[in-house]
Write an enzyme that holds these catalytic residues in place. Structure first.
Site, PDB file in Angstrom:
ATOM      1  N   HIS A   1     -18.867  -8.933 -17.782  1.00  0.00           N
ATOM      2  CA  HIS A   1     -18.146  -9.719 -16.780  1.00  0.00           C
ATOM      3  C   HIS A   1     -16.988  -8.997 -16.129  1.00  0.00           C
ATOM      4  O   HIS A   1     -16.207  -9.627 -15.417  1.00  0.00           O
ATOM      5  CB  HIS A   1     -17.581 -11.002 -17.395  1.00  0.00           C
ATOM      6  CG  HIS A   1     -18.608 -11.986 -17.814  1.00  0.00           C
ATOM      7  ND1 HIS A   1     -19.073 -12.987 -16.994  1.00  0.00           N
ATOM      8  CD2 HIS A   1     -19.283 -12.114 -18.975  1.00  0.00           C
ATOM      9  CE1 HIS A   1     -19.971 -13.714 -17.638  1.00  0.00           C
ATOM     10  NE2 HIS A   1     -20.125 -13.197 -18.847  1.00  0.00           N
TER      11      HIS A   1
ATOM     12  N   LYS B   1      -6.595 -18.767  -8.833  1.00  0.00           N
ATOM     13  CA  LYS B   1      -7.321 -17.937  -9.790  1.00  0.00           C
ATOM     14  C   LYS B   1      -6.275 -17.348 -10.731  1.00  0.00           C
ATOM     15  O   LYS B   1      -5.086 -17.450 -10.470  1.00  0.00           O
ATOM     16  CB  LYS B   1      -8.094 -16.817  -9.074  1.00  0.00           C
ATOM     17  CG  LYS B   1      -7.223 -16.024  -8.069  1.00  0.00           C
ATOM     18  CD  LYS B   1      -8.036 -14.970  -7.316  1.00  0.00           C
ATOM     19  CE  LYS B   1      -8.837 -15.505  -6.149  1.00  0.00           C
ATOM     20  NZ  LYS B   1     -10.279 -15.481  -6.359  1.00  0.00           N
ATOM     21  N   ARG B   2      -6.722 -16.729 -11.843  1.00  0.00           N
ATOM     22  CA  ARG B   2      -5.748 -16.058 -12.692  1.00  0.00           C
ATOM     23  C   ARG B   2      -4.928 -15.062 -11.870  1.00  0.00           C
ATOM     24  O   ARG B   2      -5.417 -14.490 -10.901  1.00  0.00           O
ATOM     25  CB  ARG B   2      -6.474 -15.330 -13.837  1.00  0.00           C
ATOM     26  CG  ARG B   2      -6.987 -16.258 -14.908  1.00  0.00           C
ATOM     27  CD  ARG B   2      -5.856 -17.013 -15.592  1.00  0.00           C
ATOM     28  NE  ARG B   2      -5.127 -16.144 -16.496  1.00  0.00           N
ATOM     29  CZ  ARG B   2      -5.210 -16.192 -17.818  1.00  0.00           C
ATOM     30  NH1 ARG B   2      -5.989 -17.080 -18.409  1.00  0.00           N
ATOM     31  NH2 ARG B   2      -4.502 -15.375 -18.566  1.00  0.00           N
TER      32      ARG B   2
ATOM     33  N   LYS C   1      -6.551  -8.876  -8.233  1.00  0.00           N
ATOM     34  CA  LYS C   1      -6.919 -10.004  -7.370  1.00  0.00           C
ATOM     35  C   LYS C   1      -6.006 -10.095  -6.143  1.00  0.00           C
ATOM     36  O   LYS C   1      -6.268 -10.824  -5.209  1.00  0.00           O
ATOM     37  CB  LYS C   1      -6.882 -11.309  -8.158  1.00  0.00           C
ATOM     38  CG  LYS C   1      -7.946 -11.379  -9.277  1.00  0.00           C
ATOM     39  CD  LYS C   1      -7.812 -12.658 -10.092  1.00  0.00           C
ATOM     40  CE  LYS C   1      -8.703 -12.700 -11.318  1.00  0.00           C
ATOM     41  NZ  LYS C   1     -10.118 -13.004 -11.004  1.00  0.00           N
TER      42      LYS C   1
ATOM     43  N   THR D   1     -16.217 -16.887  -8.830  1.00  0.00           N
ATOM     44  CA  THR D   1     -17.014 -18.106  -8.725  1.00  0.00           C
ATOM     45  C   THR D   1     -16.246 -19.147  -7.922  1.00  0.00           C
ATOM     46  O   THR D   1     -16.847 -20.040  -7.324  1.00  0.00           O
ATOM     47  CB  THR D   1     -17.357 -18.672 -10.118  1.00  0.00           C
ATOM     48  OG1 THR D   1     -16.185 -18.624 -10.943  1.00  0.00           O
ATOM     49  CG2 THR D   1     -18.465 -17.874 -10.771  1.00  0.00           C
TER      50      THR D   1
ATOM     51  N   LYS E   1     -17.278 -22.159  -4.983  1.00  0.00           N
ATOM     52  CA  LYS E   1     -16.838 -23.560  -4.982  1.00  0.00           C
ATOM     53  C   LYS E   1     -16.223 -23.925  -3.634  1.00  0.00           C
ATOM     54  O   LYS E   1     -16.473 -25.000  -3.085  1.00  0.00           O
ATOM     55  CB  LYS E   1     -15.825 -23.793  -6.113  1.00  0.00           C
ATOM     56  CG  LYS E   1     -16.443 -23.643  -7.503  1.00  0.00           C
ATOM     57  CD  LYS E   1     -15.405 -23.492  -8.619  1.00  0.00           C
ATOM     58  CE  LYS E   1     -16.096 -22.966  -9.886  1.00  0.00           C
ATOM     59  NZ  LYS E   1     -15.145 -22.460 -10.899  1.00  0.00           N
TER      60      LYS E   1
END
Ligand code: 26W
Length: 836
Positions: A362, A553-554, A559, A663, A667
């Site tokens: 992952h 998100k985290r 990111k 993911t 959504k």
């Protein structure tokens, strides 16, 4: 009710009201004059659970009778969120329930709101596991999820003076009505001690005698498939001490020592480690991993043995999927059980193990790769260490011929890293000990082969494969966005709920005037609802009549929440000087949410920076007419369910080549947000499906980033662009931290002195421009915006976890669907019991 589930309790609103009242009276000892909100929630949950149990039992019986193969999904994380709303929808009793409760003067939403999130996960990996369980049950695949019943899930995040503060998440405080304890399903797990070799019948047998024992007790949660036919099981292990006290120590007068060892056993399932991506070699974590792997394998083997078949048939009845390397001790544990307990030969045991195991990777972050130091593994799991050595020895021998001229390659692919101390590379073990290694999006799977594990790909070309992630449309659209779901069903029928490829039928409605205007209306309603949620949740005030730009998100440097923050500084500066970039800008609300690992200094600083920027901008009477910046504390599944349906613009802006899949991106897409994003992870496939024209794609590609590589000079990129230069000046002159000098120095340093590892400045100009196009479109042409949004929904068919699970079932697990009859269960429990 469309499809009636008759149980001994009946099925009308009146019957449900009756069930609920009985639970209130008998399980809560409450009456209408004397109830608590918690008690009402629990009573309702128990009334709903009663309606599930019969079908749960029937599912197990059917799967056993049909001799069906079962997938066992091993995961240290299951980020389930709330169960009630999901179960009620999957059971198909929502309307009756609402009526029942209102007849008693309660509202369903109010009771459902009492449920704490089951936050047994960090982020993407744990939520993926939860979506998979929903799809497995709905598609009627026999499946067990196996994990740990943590007493404390992911911490509750508070923001104090802009800083993240962690609070314990005592989610079981009021009990958990969804789980059933199975006191008879209990296994003893050992640690430490030594391995004895005993020669019997001319054969060497190994006996591991541990020095410490812990019991694992099963707690089962039903996983209700949509339509409630198959009900599968999430089985979580809770650690207890095998003896209440060590009476020996107790009698010796060492009372505290006796209690201590009991507490030390129970420690194992106390708390979820809150790190994602940063690996830390903690002993307790290793013990958690082995604890849950050992209990789960013992359980899987017990269930196989009941069939009384030969061991060679084991892979025809069980598949095990390893959710990242966290459960990869399953490989040596399976070998140990088959060799030492069942007496199989090495080759027999190995073939079975490899055939049963599959491994999903992952992440591409090197710092996330698990490596246990050899001395630690050796002392906690001495027999497993022997087995790992033997696996490695045999593997290296077989690998020599692949690299005749490069013997140094063997050192790279060895399970043992020759560092000081030596380390055991769990990813290498997982690849070698399983028949399948998959990535979670096309680009990620390519990078696994090309850059992470090229030598393994050479040795085992057939093992590597891709399974692009998906999400369950039932929770993330049907449940989270009921009004849009209803509109979609009116337009194209309800087939999309269980066959999401049908969502493509929505495409023509992108230009249907009535549909477009309904879509816009629903989006606004969702914004109003999200604003109310945030007001209640954290006292935040936001304006629903603004563009909602969301990054949830985290918090992680890769990111690039910092990229978003830098762009906000550009916008702010432009507003202040009346520049062109914000001339016709729509009023915007920037929403951030996400937790930082408690030990991750820069991630915590990013949260602080966002909050400080918010304070300055929101307090600036010139800027705050157009801009509102908000950090939403304690982002979690339940918050996502409220925010995602209200979002206009979805931020998916990781450095290309870093986000395995994502993911959240999916959504947002299926809820009609447009994406601003890089060509990373599953964004690449989203672009393939909906077309780049219907997104705001920007930035360097993965190849361009690796080309840039070492020659990249962030300073030159930043200083070569006047506006960026000015924005950066805000950061370096301490504009956002006037009374807190130097606090952001580590961020500035990582950008300019440490080389900007995630290429913020290489992408910032393109990002700012793409963002401007998004704003312009939103402001200039609402119709066109909505058309694109609806096309995004219509193009999201690929991103259902039903599709993903179908591929795993076919390509990796060789799993068949096992339909379960829907049974009305009219026989009473008493009649049932008397048959025995
Ligand atoms: C050892 C500490 C640790 C804990 C968790 C390391 C790594 C992890 C996870 C593998 C991190 C994770 O959640 N990865 C995410 O998995 C999602 C589901 O496949 C992907 O969509 C995300 O891109 C990926 O970051």
């Amino acid at each position: 009710m469309k499809d009636e589930l008759k149980t001994r309790f009946g099925h009308t609103a009146k019957d449900l009201a009756q069930d609920f009242a009985e639970q209130l009276k008998y399980s809560q000892d409450a009456d209408i004059y004397h109830t608590t909100a918690e008690g009402r929630y629990t009573a309702l949950a128990l009334a709903i659970r009663d309606r599930i149990v019969h079908q749960w039992n029937l599912s197990r019986k059917t799967q056993r009778k049909e001799n069906a193969k079962r997938i066992n999904y091993l995961s240290l994380e299951f980020l389930m969120g709330r169960a009630m709303t999901n179960n009620v929808i999957n059971l198909g009793v929502e309307d009756q329930l609402k009526e029942a409760l209102s007849s008693l003067g309660y509202t369903y939403e109010e009771l459902a709101d009492m449920e704490p999130d089951a936050g047994l996960g960090n982020g993407g990996l744990g939520r993926l596991a939860a979506c998979f369980l929903d799809s497995l049950a709905t598609l009627e695949y026999p499946a067990y999820g196996y994990g740990i019943r943590y007493n404390y899930g992911i911490f509750r995040q508070q923001i104090k003076n802009g800083w993240q503060v962690e609070q314990p998440d005592n989610w079981l405080r009021n009990g958990n009505p969804w789980e059933l304890k199975r006191p008879d399903v209990v296994y003893t797990v050992q640690f430490g001690g030594e391995v004895k070799m005993i020669r019997e019948k001319g054969k060497d047998n190994f006996k591991w005698i541990g020095s410490e024992q812990v019991n694992g007790v099963a707690y089962d949660t039903p996983i209700v498939g949509y339509g409630c036919k198959t009900v599968n099981t999430l089985r979580l292990w809770s650690a207890t001490s095998p003896e209440e006290f060590n009476f020996h120590e107790f009698n010796d007068g060492d009372y505290t020592e006796a209690v201590r060892s009991k507490i030390s056993a129970e420690n194992l399932s106390q708390v979820l480690y809150p790190n994602d991506t940063l690996y830390m070699g903690k002993e307790l974590r290793l013990k958690q991993q082995y604890f849950f792997v050992a209990c789960s394998l013992a359980d899987i083997i017990r269930s196989f043995k009941r069939r009384k078949l030969s061991w060679s048939q084991f892979p025809d009845f069980a598949a095990i999927q390893l959710n990242d390397t966290h459960p990869s001790l399953a490989i040596p544990e399976m070998m140990r059980l088959l060799l030492d307990e069942e007496g199989l030969s090495w080759d027999e045991a190995w073939d079975i193990t490899v055939a049963i195991m599959g491994y999903t990777n992952h992440t591409l972050m090197p710092e996330a790769l698990e490596k246990w130091t050899l001395p630690m593994l050796q002392s906690i799991l001495p027999r497993h260490m022997q087995i790992i050595y033997e696996i490695n020895h045999r593997f290296l021998q077989s690998a020599v011929s692949f690299f005749p001229l490069q013997p140094q390659v063997l050192g790279q692919i060895s399970i043992i890293e020759e560092s000081n101390p030596k380390q055991v590379r769990m990813a290498n073990l997982a690849i070698i000990g399983s028949h399948s290694t998959n990535g979670v999006a096309a680009l990620h799977s390519e990078l696994l082969k090309r850059s992470m594990f090229p030598q393994f790909n050479l040795i085992y070309p057939k093992r590597f494969n891709n399974k692009t992630n998906g999400i369950t449309q039932r929770r993330w659209l049907l449940d989270a966005n009921p009004r849009l779901a209803q509109k979609i069903t009116e337009a194209i029928g309800d087939g999309w709920i269980t066959d999401y490829s049908q969502i493509a039928k929505l495409a023509p409605f992108a230009t249907d005037k009535a549909f477009v205007s309904d879509f816009a209306k629903i989006k606004l309603e969702n914004k109003v609802k999200a604003a109310a949620f945030l007001k209640k949740d954290s006292g935040m005030i936001i304006d629903p009549n603004t563009l909602f730009d969301v990054q949830v998100k985290r918090i992680h440097e890769y990111k690039r929440q910092l990229l978003n923050a830098l762009n906000i500084m550009l916008i702010y500066n432009d507003i202040k000087k009346g520049g062109k970039a914000t001339e016709n800008m729509p009023p915007m609300t920037f929403l951030f949410g996400g937790k930082a690992a408690p030990g991750y200094v820069n991630a915590k600083l990013i949260i602080k920076l966002i909050n400080n920027i918010a304070k300055v901008i929101n307090g600036d009477s010139q800027a705050n007419k157009l801009l509102s910046i908000q950090f939403m504390p304690n982002y979690r599944v339940t918050m996502a369910e409220s925010i995602i349906p209200a979002t206009d613009l979805s931020e998916q802006i990781s450095t290309a080549g870093t986000e395995a899949s994502g993911t959240g991106n999916m959504k947002f897409m299926c809820n009609g947000a447009l994406t601003i994003g890089t060509m990373d992870g599953a964004n690449v496939e989203i672009a393939e499906e909906v077309g780049k024209d219907n997104m705001f794609i920007f930035g360097h590609t993965e190849e361009e980033i690796s080309q840039l590589g070492k020659s990249y000079n962030p300073f030159a990129w930043a200083m070569g662009d006047n506006e960026i230069k000015e924005a950066v000046a805000l950061l370096s002159t301490g504009y956002f931290n006037v009374n807190e000098p130097n606090i952001f120095d580590p961020l500035r340093k990582s950008l300019f002195e440490d080389g900007d590892r995630y290429f913020h400045f290489a992408d910032l100009r393109m990002y700012a421009d793409a963002h401007k196009s998004a704003r312009d479109l939103y402001r200039g042409d609402q119709n066109e915006w909505n058309r694109k949004a609806i096309l995004n929904i219509a193009s999201s068919g690929k991103f259902s976890s039903d599709r993903t699970i179908g591929e795993y079932a076919k390509d990796i697990w060789a799993l068949k669907q096992c339909p379960v009859q829907r049974d009305d269960g009219t026989e009473t429990a008493l009649q049932d019991a008397m048959k025995k």
